[in-house]
Design a protein around this motif. Structure first.
Motif, short mmCIF file in Angstrom:
data_model
loop_
_atom_site.label_atom_id
_atom_site.label_comp_id
_atom_site.label_asym_id
_atom_site.label_seq_id
_atom_site.Cartn_x
_atom_site.Cartn_y
_atom_site.Cartn_z
N LYS A 112 0.87 -1.17 0.00
CA LYS A 112 0.00 0.00 0.00
C LYS A 112 0.91 1.22 0.00
O LYS A 112 1.71 1.41 0.91
CB LYS A 112 -0.91 0.00 1.22
CG LYS A 112 -1.94 -1.12 1.21
CD LYS A 112 -2.85 -1.06 2.42
CE LYS A 112 -3.88 -2.18 2.37
NZ LYS A 112 -4.78 -2.16 3.55
N ARG A 113 0.77 2.04 -1.04
CA ARG A 113 1.80 3.03 -1.27
C ARG A 113 1.23 4.26 -1.97
O ARG A 113 0.36 4.16 -2.83
CB ARG A 113 2.89 2.41 -2.15
CG ARG A 113 4.09 3.29 -2.41
CD ARG A 113 5.01 2.66 -3.50
NE ARG A 113 5.25 1.26 -3.36
CZ ARG A 113 6.31 0.71 -2.77
NH1 ARG A 113 7.23 1.50 -2.25
NH2 ARG A 113 6.46 -0.60 -2.71
N ILE A 114 1.75 5.42 -1.58
CA ILE A 114 1.59 6.64 -2.35
C ILE A 114 2.95 6.92 -2.98
O ILE A 114 3.91 7.23 -2.27
CB ILE A 114 1.17 7.83 -1.48
CG1 ILE A 114 -0.16 7.55 -0.79
CG2 ILE A 114 1.07 9.11 -2.32
CD1 ILE A 114 -0.52 8.59 0.26
N SER A 115 3.05 6.76 -4.28
CA SER A 115 4.29 7.08 -4.97
C SER A 115 4.20 8.53 -5.44
O SER A 115 3.57 8.83 -6.46
CB SER A 115 4.51 6.15 -6.16
OG SER A 115 4.87 4.85 -5.72
N LEU A 116 4.79 9.40 -4.67
CA LEU A 116 4.80 10.81 -5.05
C LEU A 116 5.67 10.97 -6.30
O LEU A 116 5.23 11.50 -7.32
CB LEU A 116 5.34 11.65 -3.90
CG LEU A 116 5.17 13.15 -3.94
CD1 LEU A 116 3.74 13.55 -4.18
CD2 LEU A 116 5.67 13.77 -2.64
N LEU A 117 6.89 10.47 -6.23
CA LEU A 117 7.75 10.31 -7.40
C LEU A 117 8.73 9.19 -7.04
O LEU A 117 9.82 9.44 -6.55
CB LEU A 117 8.50 11.58 -7.76
CG LEU A 117 9.26 11.49 -9.09
CD1 LEU A 117 8.30 11.42 -10.27
CD2 LEU A 117 10.21 12.67 -9.27
N TYR A 118 8.28 7.95 -7.26
CA TYR A 118 9.08 6.78 -6.92
C TYR A 118 10.22 6.65 -7.92
O TYR A 118 10.01 6.36 -9.09
CB TYR A 118 8.16 5.56 -6.95
CG TYR A 118 8.79 4.22 -6.66
CD1 TYR A 118 10.12 4.10 -6.25
CD2 TYR A 118 8.04 3.07 -6.78
CE1 TYR A 118 10.67 2.86 -6.00
CE2 TYR A 118 8.57 1.82 -6.52
CZ TYR A 118 9.89 1.72 -6.13
OH TYR A 118 10.44 0.49 -5.88
N THR A 119 11.43 6.90 -7.45
CA THR A 119 12.63 6.78 -8.28
C THR A 119 13.83 6.75 -7.34
O THR A 119 13.68 6.85 -6.11
CB THR A 119 12.74 7.93 -9.29
OG1 THR A 119 13.77 7.66 -10.24
CG2 THR A 119 13.01 9.26 -8.61
#
Length: 209
Positions: A112-119
Motif C-alpha cells: 500500500k503506497r503513495i508514490s509521489l515520485l518513486y525513483t
C-alpha cells in the motif's frame, strides 16, 4: 505568460499582473475537481497547494508559491492506517516500510503506497525530507532532493487529509526522466488492480482516476 499582440505572444513581468491570472487559473482547476466547494474551501485549497519559503524576497508579502497541480486522488474506500512510513525514494508506504529504489510497476503495487515520485533519490547528498502533522492532515515534503544518477533535484509534497481521505500531490519541479530511469507517480492498494493502465506524464498531465 500569454500576452497581447498575437496568438503566440508572451511576456515576462512581475507583480499582480502575473500573480492574479495564475491564482484565478488554479482556482478554476480546483473548482473543476470540487464543484460544490465554498469560497472558504477554495481559499483553503489554494493555501494547501502552496509551497512555503520558496521565494527569496517577499517584500513583506506571505512567502507562498502556488502550485497549479491540485488534482485529488483516492487511495481506497474505508481504509485507515496508523502505521505509515516515509521512504527516501519518493514514496509513503502503509503497514510496512520499504527501501526499494528501482521503480517498477510490480514494486509499486507490492505495498500500500503513495508514490509521489518513486525513483532513485539521494537525500543523503542534499535537500531535505520532512513531514508535519496537524488536526486535519499530514504533509510530507521532499525539498530539493537530488536524484541518485545525476545532479538534478526535485521538490514535491503530498497532503493526506484525515476526515475525507483525500490525497493531494503537488510538484514544484520534475524534469523529464534521463537515462531511461523509470519514475512512477500514483497510488497502490497493495496489489495490482485488474485492468490498470499507465499514463506517460511526460506527454502531458490530466485528471487522476
Amino acid at each position: 505568460s500569454a500576452w497581447i499582440g498575437s496568438s503566440t505572444a508572451t511576456n515576462t513581468i512581475s507583480g499582480t499582473s502575473m500573480a492574479t491570472p495564475h491564482v484565478a487559473g488554479v482556482m478554476a482547476l480546483y473548482l473543476g475537481h470540487h464543484p460544490q466547494a465554498t469560497p472558504a474551501e477554495v481559499w483553503q485549497g489554494l493555501l494547501d497547494a502552496a509551497y512555503l519559503g520558496i521565494i527569496s524576497d517577499t517584500q513583506g508579502t506571505p512567502n507562498r508559491l502556488l502550485s497549479a497541480l491540485v488534482q485529488p486522488c483516492s487511495l481506497g474506500e474505508g481504509e485507515t492506517s496508523t502505521d505509515w512510513y516515509v521512504g527516501s525514494n519518493g514514496y509513503i508506504t502503509f503497514g510496512a516500510m520499504d527501501t526499494a529504489y528501482s521503480a517498477t510497476a510490480a514494486r509499486h503495487f507490492s505495498k500500500k503506497r503513495i508514490s509521489l515520485l518513486y525513483t532513485d533519490l539521494a537525500p543523503n547528498r542534499g535537500g531535505a525530507v520532512s513531514y508535519a502533522m496537524d488536526s486535519e492532515k499530514i504533509a510530507i515534503r521532499y525539498e530539493a532532493v537530488p536524484f541518485y544518477y545525476n545532479t538534478d533535484s526535485t521538490t514535491m509534497e503530498a497532503l493526506l487529509y484525515f476526515a475525507t481521505g483525500e490525497i493531494t500531490m503537488s510538484f514544484l519541479y520534475v524534469n523529464p526522466r534521463p537515462n531511461n530511469n523509470m519514475r512512477i507517480t500514483g497510488l497502490s492498494p497493495g496489489y495490482t488492480p485488474n485492468g490498470w493502465e499507465s499514463t506517460d506524464f511526460t506527454l502531458g498531465h490530466g485528471e487522476c482516476s
